[in-house]
Design a protein around this motif. Structure first.
Motif: not given
Ligand SMILES: [Zn+2]
Length: 134
Positions: A57, A59, A90, A93
């Motif tokens: 991701c 982040e 998510c 993260c």
């Molecule tokens: Zn994430």
């Protein structure tokens, strides 16, 4: 020294990072910028993988880039999604943010109104490093 970076500038950096996302499967581009306690900014974008669980991701990318540069505390993370509505982090993260003490998360789309949230709002009753202190 803590240099404040304007939220608008953070969102611009995150949007720019999103243009470098590697998303051949979803075309869902996300960029993020992590601001460490010294005010340094560290950008990340989502990076997909044919083996989907290996996807990173934006982040997580931004935060791990900051940590690799020596940061241990992240004050703020800004996230911009270029291809959809607000992209909330998510669960994984959110937990990574918790590890490094993120306080504020700013979410936006390129033309949207930014939404600032605390990590506690995103991850209430969270498990963190202090739980493992001897
Ligand atoms: Zn994430």
């Amino acid at each position: 020294m803590n240099r404040a970076v304007a939220p608008e500038a953070l969102l611009e950096l995150a949007a720019d990072a999103a243009t470098r996302a590697y998303v051949p499967y979803s075309s869902f581009r996300v960029g993020a910028v992590a601001v460490d306690d010294d005010g340094n900014t560290h950008c990340g974008a989502n990076i997909e993988n044919a083996a989907y669980p290996a996807t990173i991701c934006a982040e997580a990318n931004a935060i791990t880039t900051a940590v690799a540069a020596g940061a241990r505390r992240i004050a703020t993370v800004a996230v911009v999604c270029l291809d959809g509505d607000l992209c909330t982090p998510c669960g994984n993260c959110r937990q990574i943010m918790r590890e490094f003490g993120v306080e504020t998360v700013i979410l936006s789309t390129p033309e949207g109104e930014p939404l600032a949230m605390t990590l506690n709002e995103l991850l209430p009753m969270s498990f963190g490093p202090e739980a493992l202190d001897a």
